[in-house]
Design a protein around this motif. Structure first.
Motif, mmCIF file in Angstrom:
data_model
loop_
_atom_site.group_PDB
_atom_site.id
_atom_site.type_symbol
_atom_site.label_atom_id
_atom_site.label_comp_id
_atom_site.label_asym_id
_atom_site.label_seq_id
_atom_site.Cartn_x
_atom_site.Cartn_y
_atom_site.Cartn_z
ATOM 1 N N ASP A 3 -12.689 16.755 -23.801
ATOM 2 C CA ASP A 3 -11.261 16.308 -24.049
ATOM 3 C C ASP A 3 -10.557 16.801 -22.775
ATOM 4 O O ASP A 3 -9.448 16.307 -22.603
ATOM 5 C CB ASP A 3 -10.466 17.130 -25.301
ATOM 6 C CG ASP A 3 -10.691 16.614 -26.480
ATOM 7 O OD1 ASP A 3 -11.134 15.584 -26.797
ATOM 8 O OD2 ASP A 3 -10.918 17.476 -27.703
ATOM 9 N N ASP A 6 -9.605 14.202 -20.128
ATOM 10 C CA ASP A 6 -8.617 13.348 -20.160
ATOM 11 C C ASP A 6 -7.521 13.685 -19.311
ATOM 12 O O ASP A 6 -6.821 12.946 -18.635
ATOM 13 C CB ASP A 6 -8.024 13.406 -21.735
ATOM 14 C CG ASP A 6 -8.706 12.331 -22.633
ATOM 15 O OD1 ASP A 6 -8.787 11.231 -22.313
ATOM 16 O OD2 ASP A 6 -9.345 13.000 -23.797
ATOM 17 N N GLN A 42 -17.005 8.212 -22.356
ATOM 18 C CA GLN A 42 -16.905 7.920 -23.596
ATOM 19 C C GLN A 42 -16.431 8.735 -24.880
ATOM 20 O O GLN A 42 -16.078 8.468 -25.800
ATOM 21 C CB GLN A 42 -18.077 7.047 -24.133
ATOM 22 C CG GLN A 42 -18.291 5.697 -23.099
ATOM 23 C CD GLN A 42 -19.547 5.121 -23.484
ATOM 24 O OE1 GLN A 42 -20.022 5.200 -24.691
ATOM 25 N NE2 GLN A 42 -20.003 4.232 -22.932
ATOM 26 N N THR A 44 -14.060 10.803 -24.441
ATOM 27 C CA THR A 44 -12.598 11.178 -24.217
ATOM 28 C C THR A 44 -11.734 10.509 -25.182
ATOM 29 O O THR A 44 -11.928 9.656 -25.561
ATOM 30 C CB THR A 44 -12.204 10.957 -22.656
ATOM 31 O OG1 THR A 44 -12.217 9.639 -22.620
ATOM 32 C CG2 THR A 44 -12.887 11.638 -21.804
ATOM 33 N N ASN A 45 -10.449 11.088 -25.321
ATOM 34 C CA ASN A 45 -9.493 10.411 -26.185
ATOM 35 C C ASN A 45 -9.139 9.098 -25.674
ATOM 36 O O ASN A 45 -8.898 8.316 -26.529
ATOM 37 C CB ASN A 45 -8.361 11.290 -26.355
ATOM 38 C CG ASN A 45 -8.472 12.486 -27.209
ATOM 39 O OD1 ASN A 45 -9.508 12.502 -28.020
ATOM 40 N ND2 ASN A 45 -7.861 13.641 -26.886
ATOM 41 N N SER A 46 -9.175 8.938 -24.439
ATOM 42 C CA SER A 46 -8.865 7.816 -23.722
ATOM 43 C C SER A 46 -9.622 6.728 -23.957
ATOM 44 O O SER A 46 -9.289 5.401 -24.318
ATOM 45 C CB SER A 46 -8.807 7.898 -22.078
ATOM 46 O OG SER A 46 -7.783 8.854 -21.813
ATOM 47 N N GLN A 48 -11.716 6.592 -26.750
ATOM 48 C CA GLN A 48 -11.687 6.414 -28.247
ATOM 49 C C GLN A 48 -10.721 5.913 -28.922
ATOM 50 O O GLN A 48 -10.786 5.264 -29.793
ATOM 51 C CB GLN A 48 -11.897 7.894 -28.877
ATOM 52 C CG GLN A 48 -13.251 8.670 -28.552
ATOM 53 C CD GLN A 48 -14.512 7.930 -29.082
ATOM 54 O OE1 GLN A 48 -14.438 7.626 -30.388
ATOM 55 N NE2 GLN A 48 -15.559 7.835 -28.318
ATOM 56 N N SER A 49 -9.626 5.955 -27.956
ATOM 57 C CA SER A 49 -8.303 5.222 -28.561
ATOM 58 C C SER A 49 -8.330 3.362 -28.205
ATOM 59 O O SER A 49 -7.461 2.823 -28.663
ATOM 60 C CB SER A 49 -7.044 5.674 -27.890
ATOM 61 O OG SER A 49 -7.180 5.702 -26.184
ATOM 62 N N LEU A 50 -9.271 3.300 -27.467
ATOM 63 C CA LEU A 50 -9.464 1.742 -27.008
ATOM 64 C C LEU A 50 -10.134 0.999 -28.413
ATOM 65 O O LEU A 50 -10.777 1.544 -29.121
ATOM 66 C CB LEU A 50 -10.400 1.538 -25.945
ATOM 67 C CG LEU A 50 -10.095 2.115 -24.680
ATOM 68 C CD1 LEU A 50 -11.383 1.947 -23.800
ATOM 69 C CD2 LEU A 50 -8.987 1.466 -24.001
ATOM 70 N N ASN A 51 -9.783 0.043 -28.626
ATOM 71 C CA ASN A 51 -10.457 -0.940 -29.623
ATOM 72 C C ASN A 51 -11.660 -1.384 -29.217
ATOM 73 O O ASN A 51 -12.191 -1.059 -28.340
ATOM 74 C CB ASN A 51 -9.435 -2.328 -29.774
ATOM 75 C CG ASN A 51 -9.369 -3.431 -29.095
ATOM 76 O OD1 ASN A 51 -10.587 -3.580 -28.203
ATOM 77 N ND2 ASN A 51 -8.263 -4.110 -28.669
ATOM 78 N N GLU A 54 -12.351 -3.535 -25.980
ATOM 79 C CA GLU A 54 -12.088 -2.871 -25.271
ATOM 80 C C GLU A 54 -13.272 -1.926 -24.834
ATOM 81 O O GLU A 54 -13.670 -1.717 -23.502
ATOM 82 C CB GLU A 54 -10.677 -1.961 -25.009
ATOM 83 C CG GLU A 54 -9.531 -2.948 -25.010
ATOM 84 C CD GLU A 54 -8.333 -2.319 -25.360
ATOM 85 O OE1 GLU A 54 -7.283 -2.973 -24.898
ATOM 86 O OE2 GLU A 54 -8.424 -1.583 -26.138
ATOM 87 N N GLN A 55 -13.713 -1.049 -25.540
ATOM 88 C CA GLN A 55 -14.945 0.059 -25.438
ATOM 89 C C GLN A 55 -16.002 -0.937 -25.045
ATOM 90 O O GLN A 55 -16.596 -0.241 -24.162
ATOM 91 C CB GLN A 55 -15.139 0.799 -26.861
ATOM 92 C CG GLN A 55 -14.075 1.806 -27.364
ATOM 93 C CD GLN A 55 -14.520 2.456 -28.636
ATOM 94 O OE1 GLN A 55 -15.656 2.127 -29.022
ATOM 95 N NE2 GLN A 55 -13.641 3.610 -28.861
#
Length: 78
Positions: A3, A6, A42, A44-46, A48-51, A54-55
């Motif tokens: 975290d 981020d 991978q 990170t919240n950044s 994990q917040s991708l669909n 996108e991931q």
């Protein structure tokens, strides 16, 4: 611990973009460098917040650059 990354992703993105610019890697624009950095972090919240799509895209960019395969924009460092 991931975290904490981020908080520093923007700095990392700027550094990678500056490196690409200074080394004439023209295909590595700011958007590409952002995807590369986030794809390489991978947990990170950044990321994990991708669909899912996108991931997959971001991860693929990171793997391509790490392995230096034909889809990478940089030179193989190995």
């Amino acid at each position: 611990m991931h975290d904490v990354y981020d908080d520093f992703l923007d700095i990392l993105i700027d550094a990678v973009y500056e490196y690409a610019t200074n080394n004439n890697i023209s295909e590595a624009d700011l958007d590409y460098c952002s995807k590369l950095v986030i794809g390489a972090h991978q947990e990170t919240n950044s990321f994990q917040s991708l669909n899912d799509s996108e991931q997959n895209e971001y991860s693929t960019i990171a793997v391509n650059e790490q392995q230096g395969n034909s889809n990478s924009n940089g030179n193989n460092c190995h």
